[in-house]
Motif scaffolding. Structure first.
Motif, mmCIF file in Angstrom:
data_model
loop_
_atom_site.group_PDB
_atom_site.id
_atom_site.type_symbol
_atom_site.label_atom_id
_atom_site.label_comp_id
_atom_site.label_asym_id
_atom_site.label_seq_id
_atom_site.Cartn_x
_atom_site.Cartn_y
_atom_site.Cartn_z
ATOM 1 N N GLU A 329 0.821 -1.206 0.000
ATOM 2 C CA GLU A 329 0.000 0.000 0.000
ATOM 3 C C GLU A 329 0.861 1.266 0.000
ATOM 4 O O GLU A 329 1.892 1.342 0.681
ATOM 5 C CB GLU A 329 -0.926 0.021 1.222
ATOM 6 N N VAL A 330 0.410 2.247 -0.782
ATOM 7 C CA VAL A 330 1.069 3.549 -0.854
ATOM 8 C C VAL A 330 0.056 4.607 -0.428
ATOM 9 O O VAL A 330 -0.967 4.791 -1.094
ATOM 10 C CB VAL A 330 1.566 3.850 -2.283
ATOM 11 N N SER A 331 0.315 5.292 0.682
ATOM 12 C CA SER A 331 -0.645 6.248 1.221
ATOM 13 C C SER A 331 0.009 7.614 1.366
ATOM 14 O O SER A 331 1.222 7.721 1.588
ATOM 15 C CB SER A 331 -1.165 5.771 2.579
ATOM 16 N N PHE A 332 -0.796 8.656 1.262
ATOM 17 C CA PHE A 332 -0.238 9.999 1.353
ATOM 18 C C PHE A 332 -1.293 10.978 1.843
ATOM 19 O O PHE A 332 -2.497 10.777 1.647
ATOM 20 C CB PHE A 332 0.331 10.447 0.000
ATOM 21 N N ASN A 385 4.206 10.834 3.064
ATOM 22 C CA ASN A 385 4.116 9.803 2.025
ATOM 23 C C ASN A 385 4.613 8.515 2.663
ATOM 24 O O ASN A 385 5.723 8.494 3.211
ATOM 25 C CB ASN A 385 4.996 10.142 0.826
ATOM 26 N N ALA A 386 3.816 7.461 2.610
ATOM 27 C CA ALA A 386 4.205 6.232 3.294
ATOM 28 C C ALA A 386 3.909 5.003 2.447
ATOM 29 O O ALA A 386 2.817 4.874 1.886
ATOM 30 C CB ALA A 386 3.494 6.120 4.635
ATOM 31 N N ILE A 387 4.898 4.114 2.357
ATOM 32 C CA ILE A 387 4.724 2.829 1.686
ATOM 33 C C ILE A 387 4.959 1.734 2.714
ATOM 34 O O ILE A 387 6.069 1.566 3.220
ATOM 35 C CB ILE A 387 5.725 2.656 0.530
ATOM 36 N N SER A 388 3.912 1.012 3.039
ATOM 37 C CA SER A 388 4.018 -0.140 3.943
ATOM 38 C C SER A 388 2.677 -0.848 3.927
ATOM 39 O O SER A 388 1.663 -0.242 3.559
ATOM 40 C CB SER A 388 4.368 0.286 5.377
ATOM 41 N N PRO A 389 2.628 -2.139 4.326
ATOM 42 C CA PRO A 389 1.346 -2.830 4.363
ATOM 43 C C PRO A 389 0.340 -2.166 5.292
ATOM 44 O O PRO A 389 -0.867 -2.319 5.119
ATOM 45 C CB PRO A 389 1.721 -4.238 4.863
#
Length: 433
Positions: A329-332, A385-389
């Protein structure tokens, strides 16, 4: 005094439910399937397919580690069959939910005439009307556009395409590319400007190198003509593959054209109470433009419903968290109202950690990436900006704290649930380093 709601997507469905709970008389009109684009041809379909591609990716990783030996055989036909079966179950639940508060649900195409809505040769007079008719895929005026697929066609194709040309450079393009690349397609993304301009350059770099490395990205590229099995670029180059349009959405506002004021892009113009230029007509969801996101549509629908019921309510669009549903998942989220000067900005970039579903990514060094910008002077978070499960839940929490304008020192009281929100703990901890 009856309340009529046209459209049963996230905004219309939640508005109807809220009105029913407030004891108001409601008729919900839906031309096709209850729950709208999200369940029937949008984000729920994407999520269902991405669940499968995440499993495929995990199986690949476990096989590479040597402790699991398995060979996956994919049946796209069976995947579609089970998605459709699940959709029917969820439609039934959504209908029962609205009927449980006394709402009347009518299926058919609605037409607005004076102070009434006509559907199936029956007329429903309204005291208040909510237009929640959503949006549809926008397809640019390209020769051969009729050959292109859109998100509406995902459950109609027979098998995984061998080659796919995705026209568009935004979130939907990235999600479609991730799905079909993992399922075995050779995928090209053709972005008219910059691919994934919604996220930071460093976050985008991680996505390209670690999450969708097999996808070919063409930026500043325009398509001159589309064919059944290829596209012709404006520089006369040809790329084999079925064309797939992920070029944005256009509002289904024709129903109120000439009745209420529209914006230049044909979205319905509303105020912060979701009221249109006509006093007793409201609009919510994708038909109003802005953030075309299910949670925002829900919030808009509830805001409209409360105002229709006489309970003054305003909507705010500050610090809206967003997500790109990929194999990781990529969340921002960004505080658009931040007045932080460049000299007061500070940025922290940290690798992902072994939170939920991350443990087995450590060996390959693919645990994700998180980047935070904050205001040193005012002690506030500006952007993440965050990329993690777990980034989906992480940023939902953190965006709330941003929206409530919490001081960074207040974040110290956050207590994580190991391992589900470990990323929050590490993000907060690193702010003081």
């Amino acid at each position: 005094m009856e309340n009529i709601v046209i459209g049963s997507g996230p905004s219309g469905r939640l508005a109807s439910l809220e009105l029913g709970k407030l004891g108001k008389e409601v008729t919900l009109i839906e031309k096709s399937h209850i729950a709208g684009t999200c369940l029937n041809e949008g984000c729920m379909v994407i999520c269902a397919l991405t669940d499968i591609t995440k499993f495929i990716e995990s199986n690949r990783r476990f096989t590479e580690h040597g402790f699991l030996k398995s060979q996956i055989e994919i049946s796209y036909e069976k995947i579609v069959e089970k998605i459709v079966e699940t959709q029917k179950m969820l439609r039934h639940i959504n209908q029962l939910e609205n009927e449980s508060v006394g709402n009347n649900i009518v299926y058919g195409k609605a037409v607005i005439e004076d102070d009434a809505v006509c559907v199936n040769n029956e007329s429903f007079e309204y005291g208040n009307l909510l237009v929640a008719t959503g949006a549809r895929p926008f397809i640019p005026e390209i020769k051969g556009r009729e050959f292109g697929l859109t998100n509406r066609d995902i459950l109609k194709i027979d098998d995984v395409p061998e080659e796919l040309n995705i026209i568009g450079g935004g979130i939907i393009a990235a999600e479609i590319a991730n799905i079909y690349s993992t399922l075995g397609s050779e995928v090209n993304i053709l972005a008219r400007s910059t691919f994934l301009k919604e996220i930071s350059a460093e976050t985008k770099e991680y996505v390209l190198k670690k999450i969708i490395p097999d996808v070919e990205i063409y930026e500043n590229t325009s398509v001159a003509e589309a064919f059944k099995d290829k596209v012709l670029l404006e520089n006369d180059a040809e790329l084999k593959g079925i064309p797939f349009f992920a070029t944005g959405r256009t509002p289904n506002s024709e129903i109120v054209e000439g009745i209420v004021e529209l914006n230049p892009d044909r979205t319905v113009k509303v105020d912060e109470m979701m009221k249109t230029s006509v006093g007793n007509i409201y609009a919510a969801g994708d038909v109003t433009g802005g953030y075309m996101l299910t949670p925002v549509a829900r919030k808009e629908g509830i805001t409209a419903a409360r105002n229709m019921a006489g309970h003054a309510n305003k909507i705010s669009y500050e610090c809206i968290p967003q997500n790109i549903s990929l194999n990781m998942e990529v969340s921002f989220v960004k505080n658009e109202k931040s007045l932080c000067s460049d000299e007061d900005k500070a940025k922290i970039a940290i690798p992902g950690i072994a939170g939920p579903s991350s443990f087995w990514n450590i060996l390959a060094g693919e645990t994700g990436y998180t980047e935070i910008e904050f205001d040193k002077k005012n002690n506030r978070i500006n952007e993440i900006n965050a990329i993690s499960p777990s980034s989906v839940s992480d940023l939902a929490y953190l965006s709330y704290l941003m929206r409530m304008d919490y001081d960074l020192d207040d974040y110290d009281e956050f207590l994580e649930i190991h391992p589900s929100t470990d990323s929050n703990y590490k993000i907060i901890k690193n702010m003081w380093l």
